[in-house]
Structures are given as structure tokens and as C-alpha cells.
Design an enzyme around this catalytic site. Structure first.
Site, short mmCIF file in Angstrom:
data_model
loop_
_atom_site.label_atom_id
_atom_site.label_comp_id
_atom_site.label_asym_id
_atom_site.label_seq_id
_atom_site.Cartn_x
_atom_site.Cartn_y
_atom_site.Cartn_z
N HIS A 238 -12.64 25.48 4.43
CA HIS A 238 -12.32 26.83 3.94
C HIS A 238 -12.98 27.08 2.61
O HIS A 238 -13.58 28.11 2.37
CB HIS A 238 -10.80 26.98 3.80
CG HIS A 238 -10.12 27.27 5.09
ND1 HIS A 238 -9.10 28.17 5.21
CD2 HIS A 238 -10.34 26.81 6.33
CE1 HIS A 238 -8.70 28.22 6.48
NE2 HIS A 238 -9.44 27.39 7.16
N ASP B 66 1.36 -14.21 12.38
CA ASP B 66 0.24 -14.77 11.63
C ASP B 66 -0.64 -13.61 11.16
O ASP B 66 -1.31 -12.96 11.97
CB ASP B 66 -0.55 -15.72 12.53
CG ASP B 66 -1.62 -16.48 11.77
OD1 ASP B 66 -2.03 -15.99 10.70
OD2 ASP B 66 -2.03 -17.56 12.24
N LYS C 203 -8.83 -15.18 15.44
CA LYS C 203 -8.99 -14.75 14.04
C LYS C 203 -10.43 -14.42 13.65
O LYS C 203 -10.82 -14.61 12.50
CB LYS C 203 -8.41 -15.81 13.09
CG LYS C 203 -6.94 -16.09 13.34
CD LYS C 203 -6.38 -17.21 12.53
CE LYS C 203 -4.94 -17.47 12.93
NZ LYS C 203 -4.34 -18.62 12.30
N GLU D 217 0.85 -1.20 0.00
CA GLU D 217 0.00 0.00 0.00
C GLU D 217 0.89 1.25 0.00
O GLU D 217 1.58 1.54 0.99
CB GLU D 217 -0.92 0.02 1.22
CG GLU D 217 -1.85 1.22 1.17
CD GLU D 217 -2.82 1.31 2.35
OE1 GLU D 217 -3.47 2.35 2.46
OE2 GLU D 217 -2.89 0.36 3.13
#
Ligand code: ADP
Length: 590
Positions: free
Chosen positions: A575, A477, A401, A269
Site C-alpha cells: 500500500h 533430543d 541429525k 525467542e
């Protein structure tokens, strides 16, 4: 070396394939009926067109004469009969050719619309790849065989409905070729290659080739070379065919509890490392962050069932009775010299009992260790509770998980809080925003927004981004990023409202520095960079606990940077929208 060609069904078609230059897939002619003609198509077409029009002209002239002379049309001469036969033949030819080709192309295109887009892309990939390989004998598969000219296949005779032909790479020996064929034919199970060959690299190479031939898909781009396949055997990955490359970036120094850490992050990423790095810079310039670990225990919760709820409750009372703790600990702790039972928490559902064991696990993340301890206790309980039916070693009250409130509230693995005070000028100069805007954004986004969303442990901006990247780099993991990313980010103005106090509280960071993927070369190198490689020599568990604090410190940096970027963006938008550019921006959010 890596040689591939499109395999076709008959030796004849292979020969055609070898004689042809590489073809671009978008130039593939559709298979046509006209392909079977012995002469060039334009010559035959010209012949039939000439015959058609000549005969038509002859017949029309004859019929006009007959009409003029009042001769019945059905009275035909021999020449007229011959002309009619010729006309019929040319019509049959023209309909046969253009009609069938047209129908075929319509069928082909309708199929293509439905499912063949991807196939075409893959075909393009394979063919282009083949043409490259022909020019340069690469070593992608690492097979030390003589260079064989690359011969892309000629796809024009392949029926439209046929599956893509498999890819063939000659093996380094006749024996390997036979094993590949045996795997392809299903005679040798792919999973048995390591044990049969006693050579993990060779097993991976053969499995990979068999896979390519079975699927007809190229694995070009997925490296085989440069990896120690022995190191994953029986521990990290079964039936390997290569490995995925993930870039590792560095954020830091992260100044945490007075020590500097360069944090490795495995990610694809863009901006994530840069953003975390900016957060580290802001923390460093403000004197660093402080991290406190307040709980350390891995959990496993089997589900057991009884004939009555009363019996299930009796087991609950027994397990939660402090008087029984010592006995149960001795039995549990037999699983490992590092496993130490901390507590047992039971939840009932009618006749079913869910028993959540918590234990310390040294420097291991601890799932194996805790599971073994739990099994020891269950075996022991069979004596006093013979009517207990063990439904499963894991009954999901653990909870591993999966997002679950029990981890968020009770914690799992390491529970950590990390904080820093970011000075006003750092917020302005490094983070390009202001304290008031950050505090308000945190309240409205991370707290209120997440509450509106019904979040479970998701009271943060992007903790999982940092957790996942550090987990990938250090061999944790990655699936445990689910509960490990539970995080509440708090921000408030301090020192008369000038500076920012930011904290991340993360109750279930599941990390280890031994076992699992941590022992692999690249992951081990990243742990080494952080000074937490392997088992701690001073105190069992110290490395894993330190790693958990580094994860939390990195999350703190990530939160700081992303929240600042969002806050700055919001200010700019405000703004623009409300035309408040003349006003004091620090008051906009107040
Ligand atoms: P996990 O329990 O996280 O799945 P493993 O069971 O694969 O991990 O790895 C833990 C193994 O490492 C155990 O066999 C344990 O005895 C060994 N070990 C060696 N040193 C340590 C340590 N300092 N802390 C925890 N385990 C250790």
C-alpha cells in the site's frame, strides 16, 4: 554459601587484596613502575622537578658568566660539577619514570586492543559479583559453610600478561576441599567423581568448583541447586556442573482431532509462544485441526564393505528378499519387546553397502532400540557373509541429525500430515489478513522461494521454531529438530475461495515419551500436561504417536500465524509503495 575471591600468587598480594575495598574494573590503574616508590609520587616528582629546574638555572647563569668573561666552558668548578651530577640524576629519574610508564601503558593498551576486551568484561563481572556477595552471603553454590567475608582482590600488582586468577569458594568440608584441589591438580579425573563419591550432587558441586578454579571464570548464574543429578546419571548428561534454565510458555488450547491440548514450549525467542497461541486460536475458532499419522518407523543404516561389488550386491539381494524377512525379523526383534522390524532398504556405492533398517519402537524415540536390533542382524550375517567388513553401525544413510533427502522422501520416525480449514472471518479478524494473500505468499515463499534456495525439506516458514520449543519442553533430543522440522506447508482457497485450507506434511518427526530426557522431572511434567507421559497403557507407541501429531498441530498453528503476519506486513508495504490504498486489498495478490 558462595564466597569467591580473586586468587593471587603470593600471600602478600592476598593480604593486599583483603585490605582493599571492591574496585570497579574500569578504574583499574595500569601496573606502573612508579608503584615501587616508598614515598607518595607527587612528593618525589616535586623534589626532582625542583632540583632539575634549580640546577638548570644555576648552570645557565654560570655558563652566561663564562661566555661574558671568555672563560672556556669545559673548565668547571666543583659547584658546577655537583650541579651537573644533580642534573643528570634528575633527568635519569624523569626519563625512567615517565618513559617506562608510557611504554608500559602503550604495550598494555595494544594487547588490550588485540585480546583483552572480553577479559576486562569478565573481570568486571567477577569483581562486581564479589562486591554483591560480600554484602549478602548468597547460596548459589549450595555449599553449607560458614559465611566468610568477601574480599575482592587488588589487581594493580598483577603483571599484564598473567592469566586471570582462579575463583575460590570454600568447600563444605576439609575432605571436599582436598578433592577439589585434587581435581584442579589433575590427580583425580573429573569424570570419576560420581563413581568415587557415590553422591551425584556432591560430585557436581566439586566439579563445578574445580572448574571455576581452573578457568578463573565464575559460574554464578548457572544454578546448581534444585536439580536431581541422580536422574541424569548414565543417561542424559556426563560431568554436570549445573543446569541451564529455559522458560516454558504455553500455547493453546490446540484443538486437534477433537481434543484440546495446552502445548508447552521451551524457548527464549520472544513472540514465538504468542504467535503460536494466535494460530491455535484461529484453528480453534475454525473448528479444530485434523492430524493423520501415516508412517512410524525409526531407522539405522550400518555401512559394510566387501572385497568386490558383486559380493556387496549379493548381500543386498539377500536382505531385500521377502523370503528372508521373517528370519531377519526374529533376529532383529530380540533387541526389545517393542522393536519390530518393518523393512530393509539397501544402497550401494561400489563395494560398499548401506543397509537402512526400519522398525517400530513403541513409545521410545527408538535410536537405542534400532541400533541394538541392527547389531543382532550384523552378528548373524557374519555366518553367511564372513567376508563382510562392518565399517560402522551408522553409515549416515539412516540419517540421524543431518539434513538428508532420504528422510524427506522415505520418512524417519513418525510421518504426519495435519490440516485445517480456517474460515474467512477468522483469517480477517484473528489473523488480520485475507485468504488470497496467504495463498499467494505460501506459493511464492514456502514453495517457490524454498525451491530457489535449494531447500531440503524446508518448504515452510518456521517449523523448526515450534519443533525445537516443544522438543526442549518435552525432553526430546533437540538435535533431531533437523529432520523433524522437515515440513511442506500447503495453502489453498476452498469453499468458493472464501476459506483457507492449510496443511503441514512432516515425514520425519522423531519423538518418544520414554527414555532419554523424557524421564526428567520438568520434561516429564510437560509430557503429563499433554497426556502423553511415559509408556502408553493401552497400546505400545500410542503416546509417542500422539505426541508427534501434537507437534505437527503446533507447527500448523505456528505456520498460520507467522505467514499471516508476513502477509499483513506485505500488504501494508505494498500500500505504502504503490499507493493502492483505495483498491480492494483482496485483489492485490490475485
Ligand atoms: P531410545 O531407543 O529412544 O533411545 P531407550 O532405549 O533409552 O530409548 O528407552 C527405551 C526403553 O524403554 C527400553 O528399554 C524399553 O524396553 C523401555 N520401554 C518401556 N516401555 C516402553 C514402551 N511403551 N515403548 C518403548 N519402550 C519402552
Amino acid at each position: 554459601m558462595d564466597v569467591r575471591r580473586r586468587q593471587t600468587k603470593t600471600p602478600q598480594s592476598v593480604k593486599i587484596a583483603t585490605a582493599e575495598p571492591p574496585m570497579k574494573p574500569h578504574n583499574h590503574p595500569l601496573p606502573k613502575a612508579s608503584d615501587v616508590l616508598p614515598l607518595p609520587l607527587y612528593l618525589i616528582n616535586g623534589l626532582f622537578f625542583t632540583m632539575f629546574f634549580s640546577v638548570m638555572y644555576f648552570l645557565l647563569t654560570r655558563w652566561r658568566e663564562k661566555i661574558r668573561n671568555s672563560i672556556p666552558l669545559h673548565v668547571v668548578t666543583l659547584s658546577e660539577l655537583a650541579a651537573l651530577v644533580s642534573l643528570l640524576a634528575s633527568i635519569i629519574y624523569l626519563i625512567g619514570f615517565f618513559g617506562v610508564d608510557f611504554v608500559q601503558s602503550v604495550i598494555y593498551r595494544s594487547n588490550e586492543d588485540a585480546w583483552d576486551v572480553e577479559e576486562e568484561e569478565n573481570e568486571k563481572f567477577i569483581i562486581e559479583e564479589d562486591s554483591r556477595m560480600g554484602a549478602s552471603p548468597a547460596t548459589t553454590l549450595g555449599c553449607a559453610v560458614p559465611v566468610v567475608p568477601i574480599v575482592p582482590a587488588q589487581p594493580t600488582k598483577v603483571p599484564v600478561t598473567e592469566n586471570p586468577a582462579p575463583i575460590i569458594t570454600p568447600q563444605s568440608s576439609e575432605e571436599d576441599e582436598q578433592i577439589v584441589n585434587s581435581v584442579v591438580e589433575g590427580k583425580t579425573p573429573s569424570y570419576s567423581l560420581e563413581s568415587k563419591l557415590g553422591d551425584c550432587k556432591r560430585a557436581a558441586s566439586i566439579r563445578r568448583e574445580a572448574l571455576q578454579r581452573i578457568t578463573g571464570k565464575s559460574l554464578e548464574g548457572l544454578p546448581l541447586e534444585g536439580f536431581d543429578y541422580e536422574s541424569i546419571l548414565g543417561q542424559c548428561c556426563e560431568m554436570p556442573v549445573g543446569y541451564v534454565q529455559i522458560p516454558v510458555g504455553i500455547a493453546g488450547p490446540l484443538l486437534l482431532n477433537g481434543t484440546k491440548y495446552m502445548v508447552p514450549m521451551g524457548t527464549t525467542e520472544g513472540c514465538l509462544v504468542a504467535s503460536t497461541n494466535r494460530g491455535c486460536k484461529a484453528i480453534y475458532a475454525s473448528g479444530g485441526a485434523t492430524c493423520t499419522l501415516f508412517k512410524d518407523g525409526m531407522t539405522r543404516a550400518p555401512a559394510v564393505r566387501f572385497g568386490t561389488a558383486k559380493r556387496a550386491a549379493e548381500l543386498k539381494f539377500y536382505l531385500e528378499n521377502p523370503l528372508n524377512h521373517e528370519t531377519l525379523s526374529v533376529i532383529f526383534n530380540k533387541s526389545s519387546r517393542f522393536a519390530r522390524l518393518q523393512g530393509i532398504q539397501c544402497a550401494m556405492a561400489g563395494k560398499n553397502l548401506y543397509i537402512r533398517f526400519t522398525c517400530s519402537t513403541g513409545d521410545a524415540m527408538g535410536m537405542n532400540m534400532v541400533s541394538k536390533g541392527v547389531q543382532n542382524v550384523l552378528d548373524y550375517l557374519e555366518n553367511d557373509f564372513p567376508d563382510m567388513d562392518v565399517i560402522g553401525i551408522s553409515g549416515n544413510f539412516c540419517s540421524d541429525k543431518k539434513p538428508a533427502a532420504v528422510n524427506w522422501i522415505e520418512g524417519r520416525g513418525k510421518s504426519v500430515v495435519c490440516e485445517a480449514i480456517i474460515k474467512e472471518e477468522i483469517v480477517t479478524k484473528v489473523l488480520k489478513t485475507n485468504v488470497t494473500a496467504l495463498v499467494e505468499l505460501n506459493m511464492l515463499k514456502n514453495l517457490t522461494g524454498s525451491a530457489i534456495a535449494g531447500a531440503l525439506g524446508g518448504f515452510n516458514a518456521h517449523a523448526s521454531n515450534i519443533v525445537s520449543a516443544v522438543y526442549i519442553a518435552t525432553g526430546q533430543d533437540p538435535a533431531q529438530n533437523i529432520e523433524s522440522s522437515h515440513c511442506i506447508t500447503m495453502m489453498e482457497a476452498v469453499n468458493d475461495g472464501k476459506d483457507l485450507h492449510i496443511s503441514v506434511t512432516m515425514p520425519s518427526i522423531e519423538v518418544g515419551t520414554v527414555g532419554g530426557g523424557t524421564q526428567l522431572a520438568s520434561q516429564s511434567a510437560c509430557l503429563n500436561l499433554l497426556g502423553v507421559k511415559g509408556a502408553s497403557k493401552e497400546l505400545a507407541g500410542a503416546n509417542a504417536r500422539l505426541l508427534a501429531t501434537i507437534v505437527a498441530g503446533s507447527v500448523l498453528a505456528g505456520e498460520l500465524s507467522l505467514m499471516s503476519a508476513i502477509a499483513a506486513g506485505q500488504l501494508v508495504k505494498s500500500h505504502m509503495k504503490y499507493n493502492r490504498s483505495s483498491k480492494d486489498v483482496t485483489k492485490i495478490s490475485s
